[in-house]
Design a protein around this motif. Structure first.
Motif, PDB file in Angstrom:
ATOM      1  N   ARG A  26       0.837  -1.199   0.000  1.00  0.00           N
ATOM      2  CA  ARG A  26       0.000   0.000   0.000  1.00  0.00           C
ATOM      3  C   ARG A  26       0.875   1.254   0.000  1.00  0.00           C
ATOM      4  O   ARG A  26       0.607   2.216  -0.717  1.00  0.00           O
ATOM      5  CB  ARG A  26      -0.923  -0.012   1.211  1.00  0.00           C
ATOM      6  N   GLU A  27       1.955   1.251   0.797  1.00  0.00           N
ATOM      7  CA  GLU A  27       2.871   2.391   0.850  1.00  0.00           C
ATOM      8  C   GLU A  27       3.541   2.616  -0.509  1.00  0.00           C
ATOM      9  O   GLU A  27       3.658   3.756  -0.970  1.00  0.00           O
ATOM     10  CB  GLU A  27       3.934   2.176   1.931  1.00  0.00           C
ATOM     11  N   ARG A  28       3.973   1.517  -1.154  1.00  0.00           N
ATOM     12  CA  ARG A  28       4.589   1.635  -2.478  1.00  0.00           C
ATOM     13  C   ARG A  28       3.587   2.161  -3.495  1.00  0.00           C
ATOM     14  O   ARG A  28       3.925   2.973  -4.358  1.00  0.00           O
ATOM     15  CB  ARG A  28       5.167   0.300  -2.935  1.00  0.00           C
ATOM     16  N   MET A  29       2.324   1.689  -3.394  1.00  0.00           N
ATOM     17  CA  MET A  29       1.296   2.149  -4.308  1.00  0.00           C
ATOM     18  C   MET A  29       1.046   3.643  -4.113  1.00  0.00           C
ATOM     19  O   MET A  29       0.947   4.399  -5.073  1.00  0.00           O
ATOM     20  CB  MET A  29      -0.008   1.366  -4.108  1.00  0.00           C
ATOM     21  N   THR A  35       4.122   9.937  -7.161  1.00  0.00           N
ATOM     22  CA  THR A  35       5.085  10.191  -8.238  1.00  0.00           C
ATOM     23  C   THR A  35       4.359  10.535  -9.531  1.00  0.00           C
ATOM     24  O   THR A  35       4.729  11.487 -10.232  1.00  0.00           O
ATOM     25  CB  THR A  35       6.000   8.965  -8.445  1.00  0.00           C
ATOM     26  N   LEU A  36       3.328   9.769  -9.863  1.00  0.00           N
ATOM     27  CA  LEU A  36       2.544  10.054 -11.065  1.00  0.00           C
ATOM     28  C   LEU A  36       1.879  11.423 -10.972  1.00  0.00           C
ATOM     29  O   LEU A  36       1.840  12.187 -11.943  1.00  0.00           O
ATOM     30  CB  LEU A  36       1.484   8.979 -11.288  1.00  0.00           C
ATOM     31  N   HIS A  37       1.351  11.727  -9.803  1.00  0.00           N
ATOM     32  CA  HIS A  37       0.687  13.009  -9.611  1.00  0.00           C
ATOM     33  C   HIS A  37       1.671  14.166  -9.807  1.00  0.00           C
ATOM     34  O   HIS A  37       1.376  15.137 -10.504  1.00  0.00           O
ATOM     35  CB  HIS A  37       0.064  13.066  -8.207  1.00  0.00           C
ATOM     36  N   ASP A  42       4.102  18.407 -13.153  1.00  0.00           N
ATOM     37  CA  ASP A  42       5.269  18.936 -13.863  1.00  0.00           C
ATOM     38  C   ASP A  42       4.993  19.058 -15.354  1.00  0.00           C
ATOM     39  O   ASP A  42       5.373  20.048 -15.993  1.00  0.00           O
ATOM     40  CB  ASP A  42       6.492  18.041 -13.632  1.00  0.00           C
ATOM     41  N   LEU A  43       4.329  18.045 -15.907  1.00  0.00           N
ATOM     42  CA  LEU A  43       4.002  18.061 -17.337  1.00  0.00           C
ATOM     43  C   LEU A  43       3.040  19.194 -17.658  1.00  0.00           C
ATOM     44  O   LEU A  43       3.203  19.895 -18.660  1.00  0.00           O
ATOM     45  CB  LEU A  43       3.404  16.715 -17.750  1.00  0.00           C
ATOM     46  N   LEU A  44       2.049  19.392 -16.812  1.00  0.00           N
ATOM     47  CA  LEU A  44       1.095  20.483 -17.038  1.00  0.00           C
ATOM     48  C   LEU A  44       1.777  21.844 -16.983  1.00  0.00           C
ATOM     49  O   LEU A  44       1.424  22.754 -17.730  1.00  0.00           O
ATOM     50  CB  LEU A  44      -0.038  20.428 -16.007  1.00  0.00           C
TER      51      LEU A  44
END
Length: 125
Positions: A26-29, A35-37, A42-44
Motif C-alpha cells: 500500500r505504501e509503495r502504491m 510520483t505520477l501526480h 510537472d508536465l502540465l
C-alpha cells in the motif's frame, strides 16, 4: 493443546507477515501515485513553455525562409538587370548581328508554333 497453540501462533505469524506485506505494498502504491501526480503536475506546467518554445522556433524558421526567399528574389532581379544591360550593350555594338539573331529566333518560334498546331489538329492515332 500445544499443537493447537503452535498452529495458532504460526497462523498468527503468517497473518502478521501478510499484513506487513500488504502495508508495504500500500505504501509503495501511494508512493507511485504521488510520483505520477507530481509528474502530471510537472508536465502540465512544462507544456505551455514547450508550446511557446515550439511556436517561437517555428516563427524563427518562417522568418528565415522569408528572408532567404527575399534574398533569392533580389539575386534573380539583379541577374535579370545584368542580362538586360549586357543585351542592350550587345545590340548597341552589334546592331546588324542582333537584328539577324532576332529574325532567326522569331522564325524558329513561328515554325515551332506552326508544327505544334498541326500536330494537335491531326493526332497520330
Amino acid at each position: 493443546m500445544q499443537k493447537t497453540a503452535s498452529a495458532h501462533d504460526t497462523a498468527q505469524a503468517v497473518a502478521d507477515r501478510l499484513a506487513e506485506r500488504a502495508d508495504h505494498a500500500r505504501e509503495r502504491m501511494h508512493a507511485a501515485v504521488d510520483t505520477l501526480h507530481h509528474g502530471a503536475d510537472d508536465l502540465l506546467h512544462a507544456a505551455p513553455n514547450a508550446f511557446s518554445r515550439a511556436a517561437a522556433q517555428m516563427e524563427a524558421i518562417t522568418r528565415r525562409g522569408v528572408d532567404r526567399a527575399r534574398e533569392a528574389g533580389h539575386r534573380v532581379s539583379d541577374s535579370a538587370h545584368l542580362a538586360r544591360d549586357r543585351t542592350l550593350g550587345y545590340v548597341a555594338h552589334e546592331p546588324v548581328k542582333s537584328l539577324l539573331i532576332a529574325v532567326a529566333a522569331g522564325a524558329a518560334v513561328a515554325l515551332l508554333a506552326g508544327w505544334l498546331s498541326r500536330s494537335r489538329q491531326h493526332p497520330p492515332y
